[in-house]
Design a protein around this motif. Structure first.
Motif, PDB file in Angstrom:
ATOM      1  N   GLY A  51     -15.036 -23.347  10.105  1.00  0.00           N
ATOM      2  CA  GLY A  51     -15.903 -23.998   9.401  1.00  0.00           C
ATOM      3  C   GLY A  51     -16.434 -23.207   8.066  1.00  0.00           C
ATOM      4  O   GLY A  51     -17.048 -24.075   7.153  1.00  0.00           O
ATOM      5  N   GLY A  52     -15.646 -22.159   7.766  1.00  0.00           N
ATOM      6  CA  GLY A  52     -16.059 -21.536   6.416  1.00  0.00           C
ATOM      7  C   GLY A  52     -14.930 -21.180   5.673  1.00  0.00           C
ATOM      8  O   GLY A  52     -13.885 -21.260   6.264  1.00  0.00           O
ATOM      9  N   ALA A  53     -15.001 -20.344   4.442  1.00  0.00           N
ATOM     10  CA  ALA A  53     -14.155 -20.108   3.744  1.00  0.00           C
ATOM     11  C   ALA A  53     -13.373 -18.627   4.141  1.00  0.00           C
ATOM     12  O   ALA A  53     -12.214 -18.123   3.724  1.00  0.00           O
ATOM     13  N   VAL A  54     -14.153 -18.112   4.875  1.00  0.00           N
ATOM     14  CA  VAL A  54     -13.758 -16.605   5.363  1.00  0.00           C
ATOM     15  C   VAL A  54     -13.117 -16.772   6.826  1.00  0.00           C
ATOM     16  O   VAL A  54     -13.959 -16.789   7.859  1.00  0.00           O
ATOM     17  N   TRP A  55     -11.821 -16.632   6.756  1.00  0.00           N
ATOM     18  CA  TRP A  55     -11.230 -16.601   8.115  1.00  0.00           C
ATOM     19  C   TRP A  55     -10.449 -15.568   8.291  1.00  0.00           C
ATOM     20  O   TRP A  55      -9.375 -15.412   7.402  1.00  0.00           O
ATOM     21  N   TYR A  56     -10.238 -14.577   9.364  1.00  0.00           N
ATOM     22  CA  TYR A  56      -9.707 -13.575   9.526  1.00  0.00           C
ATOM     23  C   TYR A  56      -8.354 -13.871   9.996  1.00  0.00           C
ATOM     24  O   TYR A  56      -8.169 -14.455  11.351  1.00  0.00           O
ATOM     25  N   THR A  57      -7.491 -13.328   9.524  1.00  0.00           N
ATOM     26  CA  THR A  57      -5.705 -13.212   9.840  1.00  0.00           C
ATOM     27  C   THR A  57      -5.135 -11.996  10.287  1.00  0.00           C
ATOM     28  O   THR A  57      -5.378 -10.981   9.615  1.00  0.00           O
ATOM     29  N   PRO A  58      -5.106 -11.714  11.762  1.00  0.00           N
ATOM     30  CA  PRO A  58      -4.676 -10.297  12.179  1.00  0.00           C
ATOM     31  C   PRO A  58      -3.437  -9.841  11.388  1.00  0.00           C
ATOM     32  O   PRO A  58      -2.615 -10.674  11.155  1.00  0.00           O
ATOM     33  N   PRO A  59      -3.485  -8.486  11.052  1.00  0.00           N
ATOM     34  CA  PRO A  59      -2.243  -8.167  10.445  1.00  0.00           C
ATOM     35  C   PRO A  59      -1.282  -7.617  11.537  1.00  0.00           C
ATOM     36  O   PRO A  59      -1.326  -7.987  12.831  1.00  0.00           O
ATOM     37  N   ALA A  60      -0.067  -7.387  11.155  1.00  0.00           N
ATOM     38  CA  ALA A  60       0.972  -6.972  12.081  1.00  0.00           C
ATOM     39  C   ALA A  60       0.692  -5.718  12.851  1.00  0.00           C
ATOM     40  O   ALA A  60      -0.248  -4.840  12.446  1.00  0.00           O
ATOM     41  N   PRO A  62       0.177  -2.021  14.365  1.00  0.00           N
ATOM     42  CA  PRO A  62       0.581  -0.711  13.922  1.00  0.00           C
ATOM     43  C   PRO A  62       1.754  -0.293  14.207  1.00  0.00           C
ATOM     44  O   PRO A  62       2.240  -0.672  15.405  1.00  0.00           O
ATOM     45  N   ASP A  63       2.507   0.713  13.457  1.00  0.00           N
ATOM     46  CA  ASP A  63       3.814   1.095  13.789  1.00  0.00           C
ATOM     47  C   ASP A  63       3.847   1.947  15.153  1.00  0.00           C
ATOM     48  O   ASP A  63       4.841   1.955  15.892  1.00  0.00           O
ATOM     49  N   ARG A  64       2.621   2.770  15.533  1.00  0.00           N
ATOM     50  CA  ARG A  64       2.689   3.872  16.417  1.00  0.00           C
ATOM     51  C   ARG A  64       1.978   3.210  17.795  1.00  0.00           C
ATOM     52  O   ARG A  64       1.224   3.906  18.558  1.00  0.00           O
ATOM     53  N   GLY A  65       2.013   1.894  18.064  1.00  0.00           N
ATOM     54  CA  GLY A  65       1.397   1.160  19.196  1.00  0.00           C
ATOM     55  C   GLY A  65       0.137   0.740  18.993  1.00  0.00           C
ATOM     56  O   GLY A  65      -0.641   0.902  18.130  1.00  0.00           O
ATOM     57  N   MET A  66      -0.456  -0.094  19.739  1.00  0.00           N
ATOM     58  CA  MET A  66      -1.744  -0.845  19.654  1.00  0.00           C
ATOM     59  C   MET A  66      -2.735   0.036  20.563  1.00  0.00           C
ATOM     60  O   MET A  66      -2.755   0.362  21.554  1.00  0.00           O
ATOM     61  N   PRO A  67      -3.819   0.549  19.816  1.00  0.00           N
ATOM     62  CA  PRO A  67      -4.835   1.280  20.233  1.00  0.00           C
ATOM     63  C   PRO A  67      -5.730   0.438  21.283  1.00  0.00           C
ATOM     64  O   PRO A  67      -5.911  -0.656  21.065  1.00  0.00           O
ATOM     65  N   GLU A  68      -5.720   1.041  22.400  1.00  0.00           N
ATOM     66  CA  GLU A  68      -6.575   0.505  23.432  1.00  0.00           C
ATOM     67  C   GLU A  68      -8.212   0.557  22.909  1.00  0.00           C
ATOM     68  O   GLU A  68      -8.505   1.275  22.273  1.00  0.00           O
ATOM     69  N   GLY A  69      -8.997  -0.341  23.504  1.00  0.00           N
ATOM     70  CA  GLY A  69     -10.312  -0.461  23.304  1.00  0.00           C
ATOM     71  C   GLY A  69     -11.255  -1.490  23.914  1.00  0.00           C
ATOM     72  O   GLY A  69     -10.565  -2.149  24.891  1.00  0.00           O
ATOM     73  N   ARG A  70     -12.509  -1.656  23.625  1.00  0.00           N
ATOM     74  CA  ARG A  70     -13.198  -2.650  24.319  1.00  0.00           C
ATOM     75  C   ARG A  70     -14.456  -2.867  23.453  1.00  0.00           C
ATOM     76  O   ARG A  70     -14.885  -2.053  22.566  1.00  0.00           O
ATOM     77  N   THR A  94      -7.699  -7.912  20.866  1.00  0.00           N
ATOM     78  CA  THR A  94      -6.277  -8.820  21.148  1.00  0.00           C
ATOM     79  C   THR A  94      -5.471  -8.151  22.433  1.00  0.00           C
ATOM     80  O   THR A  94      -5.514  -6.933  22.683  1.00  0.00           O
ATOM     81  N   PRO A  95      -5.484  -9.046  23.416  1.00  0.00           N
ATOM     82  CA  PRO A  95      -4.919  -8.764  24.742  1.00  0.00           C
ATOM     83  C   PRO A  95      -3.474  -8.167  24.530  1.00  0.00           C
ATOM     84  O   PRO A  95      -2.675  -8.878  23.605  1.00  0.00           O
ATOM     85  N   VAL A  96      -3.152  -7.132  25.245  1.00  0.00           N
ATOM     86  CA  VAL A  96      -1.714  -6.549  25.061  1.00  0.00           C
ATOM     87  C   VAL A  96      -1.091  -6.631  26.421  1.00  0.00           C
ATOM     88  O   VAL A  96      -1.588  -6.139  27.294  1.00  0.00           O
ATOM     89  N   ASN A 221      -6.049 -11.375   4.259  1.00  0.00           N
ATOM     90  CA  ASN A 221      -4.958 -10.470   4.361  1.00  0.00           C
ATOM     91  C   ASN A 221      -5.168  -9.361   5.464  1.00  0.00           C
ATOM     92  O   ASN A 221      -4.448  -8.229   5.491  1.00  0.00           O
ATOM     93  N   GLY A 222      -5.888  -9.486   6.442  1.00  0.00           N
ATOM     94  CA  GLY A 222      -5.976  -8.815   7.639  1.00  0.00           C
ATOM     95  C   GLY A 222      -6.843  -7.682   7.378  1.00  0.00           C
ATOM     96  O   GLY A 222      -6.730  -6.692   8.427  1.00  0.00           O
ATOM     97  N   VAL A 223      -7.578  -7.476   6.548  1.00  0.00           N
ATOM     98  CA  VAL A 223      -8.599  -6.096   6.202  1.00  0.00           C
ATOM     99  C   VAL A 223      -9.917  -6.302   6.728  1.00  0.00           C
ATOM    100  O   VAL A 223     -10.879  -6.642   6.146  1.00  0.00           O
ATOM    101  N   TRP A 224     -10.230  -6.341   8.326  1.00  0.00           N
ATOM    102  CA  TRP A 224     -11.292  -6.551   8.952  1.00  0.00           C
ATOM    103  C   TRP A 224     -12.395  -6.013   8.492  1.00  0.00           C
ATOM    104  O   TRP A 224     -13.438  -6.661   7.935  1.00  0.00           O
ATOM    105  N   PHE A 225     -12.386  -4.782   8.452  1.00  0.00           N
ATOM    106  CA  PHE A 225     -13.415  -3.956   8.140  1.00  0.00           C
ATOM    107  C   PHE A 225     -14.134  -3.988   6.866  1.00  0.00           C
ATOM    108  O   PHE A 225     -15.496  -4.315   6.727  1.00  0.00           O
ATOM    109  N   ASP A 226     -13.351  -4.556   5.860  1.00  0.00           N
ATOM    110  CA  ASP A 226     -13.788  -4.672   4.328  1.00  0.00           C
ATOM    111  C   ASP A 226     -14.374  -5.918   4.526  1.00  0.00           C
ATOM    112  O   ASP A 226     -15.430  -6.319   3.881  1.00  0.00           O
TER     113      ASP A 226
END
Length: 272
Positions: A51-60, A62-70, A94-96, A221-226
């Motif tokens: 619905g808006g102009a700001v839409w997140y595109t996940p980046p590739a 990371p090289d050293r594996g995907m960190p787990e989290g919740r 993201t489900p891994v 560009n996948g920069v979520w926090f900014d």
């Protein structure tokens, strides 16, 4: 203090950040034994409308594996009152597909001292301690703060202060946000953050953009926090602007967090 019992497993006596971490059970190992709540039912992917102009595109990844989290903090327990929504980290999940399916929670930033955002579903008081912890790739303590809290329920933010070590480009850091409803059994969220250097093209575009355009550039560009921090500041500054409200909702929807989009911001917190 007594409520630090859980965090002491990883921090021991809060060694200086330059000291090596000894061998002991990490917070991730101990807390991940808790079963995270299921995400809210958001319908089929086709039900999501951009619905808006700001839409997140996940980046590739990371090289050293995907960190787990919740992103979700579990059911209320201890001194936490009942709530419809869970404690929520405003970070994409993201489900891994590993031998056991887990969620990877992480995002990018371009800044040395980023801001983290969380939805706390209870009116907070000093009797409900909260804690934020940031570790590096070797589980060395980078930053830890207790929060002096008196605020209504809502979306809060924690910014790494200038006195904290700056995030280094390319390194993955792990963060934890804990609410001590029970001293031995906190509700928590966790994830990762990685600092990156913008491409020359992105850096030029950001310099030429206004804040709303900057948020869209960061997100695409996948920069979520900014993107999140830029949009949150705009939303706080112009709460009645319908275009900004739509962009805020769109960004959170693209990160799987649309259930938080209508929640108010809370005047919290005071780190110490």
């Amino acid at each position: 203090m007594k409520y630090r019992a859980a965090i002491a497993l990883i921090l021991l006596s809060l060694m200086p950040v330059t000291a090596p971490v000894l061998a002991y059970p990490t917070l991730a190992q101990s807390l991940l034994k808790q079963t995270p709540p299921p995400p809210p039912d958001r319908g089929a992917p086709g039900d999501r409308l951009r619905g808006g102009a700001v839409w997140y595109t996940p980046p590739a990844p990371p090289d050293r594996g995907m960190p787990e989290g919740r992103t979700r903090g579990g059911a209320s327990r201890g001194n936490c009152p009942p709530s419809v929504q869970s404690l929520t980290a405003l970070a994409p999940s993201t489900p891994v597909n590993t031998p056991v399916t887990r969620n990877s929670v992480w995002g990018l930033t371009t800044v040395e001292h980023p801001t983290f955002w969380f939805y706390v579903p209870y009116a907070a008081t000093p009797d409900l301690p909260m804690e934020f912890v940031l570790l590096d790739e070797q589980d060395t303590l980078i930053y830890q703060t207790d929060l002096t809290v008196t605020s209504p329920a809502g979306v809060i933010n924690i910014t790494l202060p200038p006195t904290a070590p700056p995030l280094e480009v390319g390194k993955m850091y792990r963060w934890y946000f804990l609410v001590y409803c029970s001293p031995e059994n906190p509700i928590f969220t966790q994830g990762g953050i990685q600092r990156m250097t913008p491409t020359p093209e992105l850096a030029t575009a950001l310099l030429q953009a206004d804040p709303r355009e900057q948020a869209a550039l960061y997100a695409s560009n996948g920069v979520w926090f900014d993107a999140l921090t830029t949009m949150a500041r705009l939303r706080q500054a112009e709460p009645n602007n319908p275009a900004i409200a739509t962009d805020w909702t769109s960004l959170l929807q693209s990160g799987g967090l649309e259930d938080v989009a209508r929640q108010p911001f809370a005047p919290c917190c005071t780190p110490h």
